[in-house]
Structure formats: structure tokens, C-alpha cells
Design a protein around this motif. Structure first.
Motif, PDB file in Angstrom:
ATOM      1  N   ALA A 500       0.824  -1.207   0.000  1.00 47.25           N
ATOM      2  CA  ALA A 500       0.000   0.000   0.000  1.00 47.25           C
ATOM      3  C   ALA A 500       0.859   1.258   0.000  1.00 47.25           C
ATOM      4  O   ALA A 500       0.558   2.243  -0.690  1.00 47.25           O
ATOM      5  CB  ALA A 500      -0.937  -0.006   1.204  1.00 47.25           C
ATOM      6  N   ALA A 504       1.719   4.017  -3.427  1.00 47.65           N
ATOM      7  CA  ALA A 504       1.467   5.451  -3.288  1.00 47.65           C
ATOM      8  C   ALA A 504       2.534   6.277  -4.002  1.00 47.65           C
ATOM      9  O   ALA A 504       2.296   7.430  -4.359  1.00 47.65           O
ATOM     10  CB  ALA A 504       1.411   5.840  -1.813  1.00 47.65           C
ATOM     11  N   ASP A 544      -5.092   2.414  -3.326  1.00 46.75           N
ATOM     12  CA  ASP A 544      -4.408   3.550  -2.717  1.00 46.75           C
ATOM     13  C   ASP A 544      -5.360   4.738  -2.671  1.00 46.75           C
ATOM     14  O   ASP A 544      -5.792   5.244  -3.703  1.00 46.75           O
ATOM     15  CB  ASP A 544      -3.163   3.939  -3.504  1.00 46.75           C
ATOM     16  CG  ASP A 544      -2.562   5.230  -2.980  1.00 46.75           C
ATOM     17  OD1 ASP A 544      -2.271   5.290  -1.779  1.00 46.75           O
ATOM     18  OD2 ASP A 544      -2.425   6.190  -3.765  1.00 46.75           O
ATOM     19  N   GLY A 550      -1.215   8.063  -6.615  1.00 47.08           N
ATOM     20  CA  GLY A 550      -0.978   6.640  -6.414  1.00 47.08           C
ATOM     21  C   GLY A 550      -1.847   5.765  -7.289  1.00 47.08           C
ATOM     22  O   GLY A 550      -1.514   4.603  -7.527  1.00 47.08           O
ATOM     23  N   ASN A 576      -7.522   3.413   4.235  1.00 49.21           N
ATOM     24  CA  ASN A 576      -6.414   2.480   4.041  1.00 49.21           C
ATOM     25  C   ASN A 576      -6.173   1.628   5.280  1.00 49.21           C
ATOM     26  O   ASN A 576      -5.884   0.427   5.186  1.00 49.21           O
ATOM     27  CB  ASN A 576      -5.137   3.234   3.672  1.00 49.21           C
ATOM     28  CG  ASN A 576      -4.950   3.378   2.173  1.00 49.21           C
ATOM     29  OD1 ASN A 576      -5.144   4.455   1.618  1.00 49.21           O
ATOM     30  ND2 ASN A 576      -4.576   2.296   1.503  1.00 49.21           N
TER      31      ASN A 576
END
Length: 593
Positions: A500, A504, A544, A550, A576
Motif C-alpha cells: 500500500a 502510493a 491507494d 498513487g 487504508n
């Protein structure tokens, strides 16, 4: 560590830096890395070009064409119009209906393509319901990502991962293998947005705006004082130009030099260049004034095409992966290519004061044009832009709508039932679309996002080099040493979090290409099934919410929504974290170790 490992890891670090800094386009970076691997003999020529023949690359290209077929026949637009009618009832109902519709559609066509189609529609809903566009566009982008992770074909990332793991001997990802986990994300995401997310989104427009479109915001443009202008010979503070127009700011230039001083002392002369800041309504008034010309009109040597034919002010967002991304209008030879110039630019949510021709543009920036009917028709299908102004609606081939829907349904059903591989079905579907005249061959070629294709083809070779050199195994040992003792579930959490964060700053496809080889080596070291770890990386790379760059859909709404970087962080960071927790809990249940 061997020399080959050091070379590959050095290239990985270089790629990460280049992707993150955006000094060069992502697709060019991927091709540069591919060339470096080839020149250093870390991969063979056959391995270097294997990304272009990779089933994922071909399938993604075909899915772009299928999505274009749905658009050209008006299949998706009809749903959008129904949403527009429903959206006039209430804000909450608008958000809920929009997220449900875009999520479902994004599960079966590329989610970026879905947002491109719905962006003008949602801006129209915002205007009709007297709602700031910023309150609608972020839920639109997020919902497209929720839906995109529900099926194999929702994002190019899912298709790429499926191809990589199949080459490694694992079963490819099934059409609906991701659906259970994807629906959990979808449900949690919609609930979060309705209960908390939409209230964290800033309102980037007041209720007293004349026009809720992006065009109601401020722009900077340059005008030239002609001999017959009433302002000639008057001081700036008393000029009709300043008193009769709502100009937020004026800078006067003469012979290429800025004239400084109080407005009461600056006398306007014929030929003066004025850099003015105003909204869209005052742009219209400037066009109608005698003795005032916009700079691009003067450059053409006439009184301005606005005086010669009926024109419209058209706003267009620079699309993700556009040829303008990272270049100025001058570098892109925009004027010679299109035959017209930009009147103004909104650059990443702020008013641009520099010269319009030399601003380095980014995806999500908005350009304002003054165009005639023919020019609008040229601009609308151009993949460089997404036209968001209220211009004449394109003509759809509505008689072909049923055929387009049937083709896409057959492709999805065939892959889900195992009747035909997704790549074969997608290729056949494209052929049927063209033969049935849902779209032309030219439109099919234009529909393919070649930057995505080049990026995918390039990053595949980096994954091959990591496996071949042993760099993936080397990195996996560090990961296993650090967290492997805590158990496989913790490894899922760590890989999801790392993916994750990586996506980004990198592209989602680059993230999975780099991490999947490490996942295989890690699973082998821990003696566990790699599939749950693969799913952690796959989901995280396409979800993202924290940055505007992202994921492509976030970039696409950045300019029209007048967002700031911090807006994504405020709304997206909690989401997130929620998804991270859900992934840690449910991925091991759906894909046991």
C-alpha cells in the motif's frame, strides 16, 4: 551477494527513485530499466521482449477496446443519465447510488475508463443539485477502486498478477476468485464514505457560485489592448476594463517588461499585455469586449475566432498517462499539433501565474479552450484529455448497445466458466465489436492506452531479472528474518502495508512486478502456500486512497475537484487502515496457508 544481485538491486533502487520523482514518464522508466537489463546481459533478448507477448499485456489492451465499445454504443452513458436523474433527490442518495453504480461497472470494465466516462456526468449532477464537485468526485474515484478489485478484469493489476503467477506454475486468478474479499472491501468502503468519509471531504465551492462547474474557479490568461479599446489612455485604476469586469488581479506588461506601481499611476497603452485572473463568466465577457483580444487570438493575426464563428469555452482535464503529462505546451508543440491554444490553466488545484506555454503540466491539470464546433469534435475523442465542460453530447451507436453488452457478457462468462481463457475471449470479443460496427478499427486503436501497455511490458522484465539473479530470494530472507517468526498472518499484514505504501509512490503495476517475486521466495522460505501473500499484494496495489498520484482515478479527479494533497490523506488514510485490518483478518480465511 553476487555481482548480478547487486546490479539488479541497483536497478530496482534506480527504478523506485525515478518512479517516485516522476522525472520521466513511468512507461519510459520501465523501458529504460528493460534496456539496462538487456545491455548488462542480466536477461536474454527473448526475456526482454517477453513482456510484450505476456498474456496480461495483451488482455489489458483488449479490455481497453471492449470498454471503448461499451462507451461508443452508449451502454454505460445510459446508466449515467439515470444516475443524474436520481441524484436530484438528495446528497446522500446521490452518493450511495453513484458509488453502487460505478462500483458495479468498474468490476467489469477498466475502472479508470469507467471514471473517464462518468466524470462529465457527475460534474453535471453537481451543478444540477447545487453541490460542490469536490463532494462527489472523491467518492466516485474510491468506488471505482472498490469495484475494480472484485473481479479479475476490474484492474490491469489483477490481470498482470494472474499472468505472473501462472508463469510460475500456480493456477491463474479466477474471474470471481477475488469477489468475496472484494465485496467486503466494497461494503466497508461504502459504509465508511457514507458515515464518515463524505463529511471529511472539503467543500471547494460556495453556494453563491454562479456556476458549479470547475470553470467557475479562477484562471489566469493574457489579453492585449487594441487601438480601439476604451481603456487606452486611462490609468488602470479608472479603466473601464477594471470597473466593468470582475478581475481578481491584473499585471501590466509593456515591451516584455512588467510595469510596476500603484494602479492610479499606470496608464494603459495600445499593445499592452495584461495578465488577468478571473472566473469563467468573466472570460466570456472579455471575449465580447471591443478592443480586447486574447493573446492566442492576436497570435493568429485576426480579431479572434470568437468574433468569426460561434465558439464555446471548453474545459478539459489532462488524462493520466497523457502525452502532456510532464511536458509544457511549448515542448509538446501543442499549437502546431492542435491548431489552437489554451486560454488558461488550473495547475494541480491552484491558479497558475507563470507563462502558460512553459508550465510543466501534470495529469489532473485543467486547460480552458475557446473552440468552434469542429475543434470540439477533434478534441472529444483525444485520449490526451477528458472533456468536462457541458458541450454537445457525442453521438452514440445506440442500435449496437445490445451487441456490445452481449460481447462483454460473453467474454466475462466464458472466462468465469473456464470455456475460454480470458486473453482469448477478450481478443475474440474485440474482433466481434469491430465486425458488428460497435466501433471502428481507428477507434479500437485509439482506445488502447499504450503507456499502460509499455509500462506493463517493461516492468515484467524487472521481475524476471529479480528471480533469475537471486535478488528476490536475497530480499525475502530479510523479510522472513524480521517478521517470519510472528506467523503467516503477520506476514500478510506486513506485505499488505508495504504494498500500500509502495503503490502510493510507484505505479500499481510496478509494485506487483517488484513484489511478487519476493512473495514467492518468502513463501518458499516459510514453507507456506504463496497465494494468500500474493492476494495481499494484489489488493493493496489497487487500493491507494491517500495520494492523488498513487492511482489513476485519483489523478483524474484532482483538478476538477480542486483538491489538495492533504484532502486525500485526510479522507483516504483512515480507509487504508480499515482495509489493512480487513485484509489481515479475511485474506487468510479465503486463502488458507
Amino acid at each position: 551477494m553476487t555481482v548480478e544481485m547487486m546490479l539488479v538491486l541497483g536497478l530496482v533502487v534506480s527504478a523506485v527513485i525515478l518512479f517516485a520523482t516522476e522525472r520521466f514518464p513511468a512507461d519510459l522508466v520501465a523501458l529504460i530499466i528493460m534496456a539496462a537489463l538487456l545491455l548488462s546481459s542480466l536477461i536474454t533478448p527473448e526475456e526482454a521482449i517477453s513482456g510484450f507477448s505476456n498474456p496480461a499485456t495483451i488482455t489489458v489492451g483488449a479490455m481497453f477496446v471492449l470498454s471503448a465499445g461499451l462507451y461508443r454504443t452508449g451502454a454505460v452513458n445510459a446508466v449515467g443519465n439515470a444516475l443524474a436523474r436520481l441524484g436530484r433527490k438528495s446528497y446522500i442518495l446521490t452518493i450511495a447510488a453513484m458509488m453502487l453504480v460505478i462500483g458495479i461497472i468498474s468490476a467489469f470494465i477498466n475502472n479508470t475508463a469507467a471514471v473517464v466516462i462518468f466524470l462529465p456526468i457527475v460534474l453535471g449532477v453537481a451543478r444540477d443539485t447545487h453541490t460542490s464537485a469536490s463532494r462527489l468526485l472523491m467518492p466516485l474515484s474510491y468506488a471505482s477502486m472498490f469495484g475494480g478489485v472484485c473481479t479479475l478484469v476490474g484492474t490491469s493489476t489483477n490481470i498482470l498478477v494472474s499472468s505472473i503467477i501462472e508463469r510460475r506454475g500456480l493456477a491463474p486468478i479466477g474471474m470471481f476468485e477475488l469477489t468475496d474479499m472484494g465485496l467486503i472491501f466494497f461494503g466497508a468502503g461504502v459504509v465508511y464514505m457514507l458515515l464518515a468519509g463524505i463529511w471529511l471531504i472539503p467543500d471547494r465551492g460556495g453556494e453563491d457560485e454562479t456556476d458549479k462547474r470547475l470553470g467557475s474557479g479562477d484562471y489566469v490568461t493574457e489579453i492585449i489592448i487594441q487601438p480601439d479599446a476604451r481603456s487606452v489612455g486611462t490609468v488602470l485604476a479608472q479603466s473601464p476594463l477594471l470597473h466593468e469586469l470582475d478581475l481578481k488581479s491584473i499585471e501590466v506588461f509593456r515591451d516584455g517588461r512588467r510595469i510596476d506601481g500603484p494602479p492610479e499611476q499606470i496608464e494603459l497603452r495600445e499593445g499592452d499585455h495584461l495578465k488577468v485572473r478571473c472566473d469563467l463568466e468573466n472570460f466570456r465577457k472579455i471575449q465580447q469586449r471591443r478592443g480586447i483580444s486574447l493573446r492566442h487570438e492576436s497570435d493568429q493575426g485576426g480579431e479572434g475566432k470568437g468574433m468569426l464563428e460561434e465558439t464555446k469555452l471548453v474545459e478539459a482535464v489532462i488524462a493520466p498517462n497523457s502525452t502532456l503529462d510532464g511536458r509544457s505546451l511549448k515542448e509538446a508543440r501543442f499549437r502546431s499539433r492542435y491548431g489552437f491554444s489554451a486560454l488558461a490553466i488550473r495547475h494541480q488545484g491552484r491558479v497558475v501565474r507563470e507563462d502558460l506555454e512553459t508550465i510543466v503540466l501534470r495529469a489532473g491539470d485543467v486547460l480552458l479552450f475557446d473552440l468552434g464546433p469542429r475543434e470540439i469534435e477533434w478534441l472529444r475523442p483525444d485520449r490526451t484529455f477528458v472533456v468536462i465542460s457541458e458541450v454537445q453530447a457525442p453521438v452514440f451507436r445506440k442500435r449496437k448497445t445490445a451487441i456490445a453488452l452481449a460481447v462483454v457478457t460473453a467474454v466475462v462468462a466464458g472466462a468465469a466458466l473456464g470455456v475460454v481463457p480470458i486473453m482469448s475471449g477478450a481478443i475474440i470479443g474485440c474482433i466481434v465489436m469491430v465486425l458488428a460496427r460497435c466501433l471502428s478499427m481507428e477507434e479500437a486503436y485509439e482506445a488502447i492506452d499504450w503507456k499502460v501497455i509499455m509500462l506493463m511490458a517493461g516492468v515484467v522484465t524487472l521481475g524476471i531479472a529479480m528471480e533469475k539473479s537471486g535478488a528476490a530470494l536475497f530480499l525475502s530472507k530479510f523479510i522472513v528474518y524480521a517478521v517470519g517468526g510472528a506467523g503467516p498472518s503477520v506476514m500478510v499484514a506486513v506485505l499488505y502495508l508495504f504494498s500500500a505504501l509502495a503503490t502510493a509512490v510507484l505505479s500499481n503495476n510496478a509494485t506487483v512486478a517488484l513484489l511478487i517475486p519476493i512473495v514467492f521466495a518468502t513463501a518458499d522460505s516459510m514453507k507456506i502456500d504463496p497465494r494468500p501473500l500474493i492476494m495481499a499484494v494484489t489488493f493493496a496495489a489497487s487500493l491507494d486512497f491517500m495520494t492523488p498520484f498513487g492511482y489513476q482515478t485519483n489523478t483524474l479527479i484532482y483538478g476538477p475537484g480542486r483538491y489538495r494533497f492533504s484532502d486525500y490523506l485526510r479522507v483516504g488514510a483512515p480507509l487504508n487502515i480499515i482495509f489493512w485490518v480487513l485484509a489481515t483478518i479475511f485474506i487468510p480465511r479465503f486463502w488458507p496457508f
